[in-house]
Design a protein around this motif. Structure first.
Motif, PDB file in Angstrom:
ATOM      1  N   ASP A  19       0.992  -1.238  -0.128  1.00 53.23           N
ATOM      2  CA  ASP A  19       0.336  -0.499  -0.454  1.00 53.23           C
ATOM      3  C   ASP A  19       0.883   0.983  -0.060  1.00 53.23           C
ATOM      4  O   ASP A  19       2.207   1.459   0.096  1.00 53.23           O
ATOM      5  N   LYS A  46      -9.305 -14.504  -9.825  1.00 54.44           N
ATOM      6  CA  LYS A  46      -9.205 -15.242  -8.023  1.00 54.44           C
ATOM      7  C   LYS A  46     -10.020 -16.412  -7.625  1.00 54.44           C
ATOM      8  O   LYS A  46      -9.468 -16.804  -6.400  1.00 54.44           O
ATOM      9  N   SER A  69      -9.417 -15.862   6.007  1.00 53.11           N
ATOM     10  CA  SER A  69      -8.535 -15.271   6.105  1.00 53.11           C
ATOM     11  C   SER A  69      -7.972 -14.833   4.609  1.00 53.11           C
ATOM     12  O   SER A  69      -7.582 -13.512   4.317  1.00 53.11           O
ATOM     13  N   LEU A  71      -9.845 -14.602   1.549  1.00 52.93           N
ATOM     14  CA  LEU A  71     -10.778 -13.621   1.072  1.00 52.93           C
ATOM     15  C   LEU A  71     -10.438 -12.083   1.655  1.00 52.93           C
ATOM     16  O   LEU A  71     -10.772 -11.128   0.898  1.00 52.93           O
ATOM     17  N   LYS A  72     -10.078 -12.398   2.597  1.00 52.97           N
ATOM     18  CA  LYS A  72      -9.647 -10.653   3.743  1.00 52.97           C
ATOM     19  C   LYS A  72      -8.690 -10.178   2.786  1.00 52.97           C
ATOM     20  O   LYS A  72      -8.783  -9.025   3.049  1.00 52.97           O
ATOM     21  N   ARG A  73      -7.948 -10.882   2.968  1.00 56.50           N
ATOM     22  CA  ARG A  73      -6.207 -10.583   2.446  1.00 56.50           C
ATOM     23  C   ARG A  73      -6.987 -10.223   0.812  1.00 56.50           C
ATOM     24  O   ARG A  73      -6.326  -9.275   0.100  1.00 56.50           O
ATOM     25  N   PHE A  74      -7.707 -10.483   0.041  1.00 57.07           N
ATOM     26  CA  PHE A  74      -8.262  -9.963  -0.885  1.00 57.07           C
ATOM     27  C   PHE A  74      -8.692  -8.307  -1.126  1.00 57.07           C
ATOM     28  O   PHE A  74      -8.403  -7.799  -2.240  1.00 57.07           O
ATOM     29  N   ASP A  75      -9.583  -8.527  -0.463  1.00 50.96           N
ATOM     30  CA  ASP A  75     -10.102  -7.181  -0.326  1.00 50.96           C
ATOM     31  C   ASP A  75      -8.986  -6.171  -0.038  1.00 50.96           C
ATOM     32  O   ASP A  75      -9.210  -4.797  -0.286  1.00 50.96           O
ATOM     33  N   VAL A  76      -8.359  -5.831   1.218  1.00 51.37           N
ATOM     34  CA  VAL A  76      -7.854  -5.358   1.517  1.00 51.37           C
ATOM     35  C   VAL A  76      -6.838  -4.960   0.465  1.00 51.37           C
ATOM     36  O   VAL A  76      -6.396  -4.084   0.303  1.00 51.37           O
ATOM     37  N   GLU A  78      -7.056  -4.834  -2.905  1.00 50.46           N
ATOM     38  CA  GLU A  78      -8.355  -4.396  -3.799  1.00 50.46           C
ATOM     39  C   GLU A  78      -8.802  -2.721  -3.226  1.00 50.46           C
ATOM     40  O   GLU A  78      -8.918  -2.114  -4.258  1.00 50.46           O
ATOM     41  N   SER A  79      -8.285  -2.644  -2.407  1.00 48.82           N
ATOM     42  CA  SER A  79      -8.683  -1.371  -1.124  1.00 48.82           C
ATOM     43  C   SER A  79      -7.129  -0.456  -1.438  1.00 48.82           C
ATOM     44  O   SER A  79      -6.777  -0.461  -1.751  1.00 48.82           O
TER      45      SER A  79
END
Length: 79
Positions: A19, A46, A69, A71-76, A78-79
């Motif tokens: 990031d 994905k 976990s 799926l949460k890493r994917f969200d992080v 992409e944000s």
């Protein structure tokens, strides 16, 4: 053939920066001491990533190699 000195001055930085905060830290600590020659960006579906990480989780011993976990890493990411 690379000299021994050259082999120790080459690095692969994998998955970094994640990031803008990581990038700012890189610039603050490393600055111009390192010449980044190129960046390689790989893109993967994905579902394929999820399947590979779940498979890795069968033997990795990592507690974060589970579906929630991942799926949460994917969200992080992409944000």
């Amino acid at each position: 053939i690379e000299s021994k000195k050259d082999r120790h001055s080459l690095f692969l930085v994998d998955g970094f920066p994640r990031d803008a905060k990581n990038l700012a830290g890189w610039h603050r600590i490393v600055g111009s001491k390192v010449a980044v020659e190129f960046m390689l960006f790989l893109e993967c579906d994905k579902q394929v990533l999820l399947e590979r990480l779940l498979k890795r989780g069968e033997t990795s011993g990592r507690i974060d190699d589970n579906k929630a976990s991942i799926l949460k890493r994917f969200d992080v990411f992409e944000s």
